[in-house]
Write an enzyme that holds these catalytic residues in place. Structure first.
Site, PDB file in Angstrom:
ATOM      1  N   ASP A  73       0.818  -1.211   0.000  1.00 32.40           N
ATOM      2  CA  ASP A  73       0.000   0.000   0.000  1.00 32.40           C
ATOM      3  C   ASP A  73       0.853   1.264   0.000  1.00 32.40           C
ATOM      4  O   ASP A  73       0.489   2.280  -0.597  1.00 32.40           O
ATOM      5  CB  ASP A  73      -0.934   0.001   1.215  1.00 32.40           C
ATOM      6  CG  ASP A  73      -2.141  -0.900   1.015  1.00 32.40           C
ATOM      7  OD1 ASP A  73      -2.340  -1.383  -0.119  1.00 32.40           O
ATOM      8  OD2 ASP A  73      -2.876  -1.133   1.982  1.00 32.40           O
ATOM      9  N   ALA A  86      -5.156  10.707  21.962  1.00 32.26           N
ATOM     10  CA  ALA A  86      -4.921  10.927  23.392  1.00 32.26           C
ATOM     11  C   ALA A  86      -5.429  12.285  23.858  1.00 32.26           C
ATOM     12  O   ALA A  86      -4.655  13.130  24.320  1.00 32.26           O
ATOM     13  CB  ALA A  86      -3.429  10.769  23.710  1.00 32.26           C
TER      14      ALA A  86
END
Length: 265
Positions: free
Chosen positions: A46, A186
């Protein structure tokens, strides 16, 4: 038909490239053209196809892509080396149709005299602070949505939801759904600061603005490319009016690729 073959650069991929060029030579009308190809064949994975996409992004309207994986199964590179002869025959005989996937447009405006930078992404774009805390206002269209604090944000295309987005807990979206998805890295959530704490999926008519609050220097990635951008005024994400076209030479449904890549092959 004009074609080009890009290679990951390892011995296996390079040898397969030479073999396929020789096989194409047996078909009349197949011309190797690096400048103006009508079909781009990537050999590797990819990442190799992502690199080919960025190399030929100025020819998206005239070019179709197809990938051969010489390592693990990919979402874009779904042909295997032992199928190369079959692939060559199908391409040379024109036995394929075009399938289109949405792309992400990223526009970066600056406070300095520099006007702006524009990028296209096949997978995603991420934004992180260059050093200090990452704090941006997230504006959806013209409405303030939240003030985000955390490590960063990721905006992905539907086909890119199987990449970094998935590792961040984002949803997988079928490429036929023209959309983009914003996921958090996060985020800080406590009694003082609060974010939505959930991925957001946007339709075609939405634009997402990221406006710096303190630090104006950001590490911004576009697929595999990461660049430090200084004195940023605003980052705008939207679904591009351009699309990437893949040459579909056989049926290989998206959810089957998901199954084979993440559950079992």
């Amino acid at each position: 038909m004009k074609y080009v073959i890009t290679s990951k650069g390892d011995e296996k991929s390079n040898l397969l490239k030479l073999s396929m060029i020789a096989e194409f030579g047996a078909y009349e009308g197949m011309i190797y053209d690096e400048a103006e190809p009508e079909i781009v064949i990537s050999i590797g994975g990819d990442g190799t196809l992502l690199a080919a996409f960025h190399e030929y992004q100025d020819r998206l309207a005239e070019t179709a892509f197809v990938g051969i994986h010489t390592g693990h199964l990919g979402f874009y590179a779904d042909w295997r080396p032992h199928e190369a002869e079959q692939l060559v025959a199908k391409i040379a005989k024109g036995k394929f149709e075009w399938v289109s996937y949405p792309l992400l447009k990223t526009t970066i405006y600056y406070n300095t005299g520099k006007k702006k930078d524009e990028y296209l992404a096949l997978n995603e774009s991420t934004v992180k602070s260059s050093g200090g805390p990452f704090v941006v206002d997230v504006v959806i269209n013209s409405t303030q949505f939240e003030r985000f604090r955390g490590d960063g944000l990721c905006m992905s295309t539907p086909s890119g939801t199987t990449a970094y987005n998935k590792s961040l807990g984002g949803a997988l979206i079928h490429p036929s759904v023209k959309s983009m998805q914003l996921t958090e890295m996060a985020s800080i959530n406590n009694r003082v600061y609060r974010t939505i704490g959930s991925p957001l999926i946007f339709p075609t008519h939405h634009r997402v603005h990221l406006k710096p609050v303190d630090d104006r220097d950001f590490q911004i990635s576009i697929d595999h490319l990461s660049i430090l951008h200084r004195d940023v005024h605003e980052i705008i994400y939207e679904i591009s009016d351009k699309e990437i076209h893949f040459a579909r030479l056989r049926s290989f449904p998206f959810w089957r690729r998901v199954h084979d890549s993440f559950i079992e092959d």
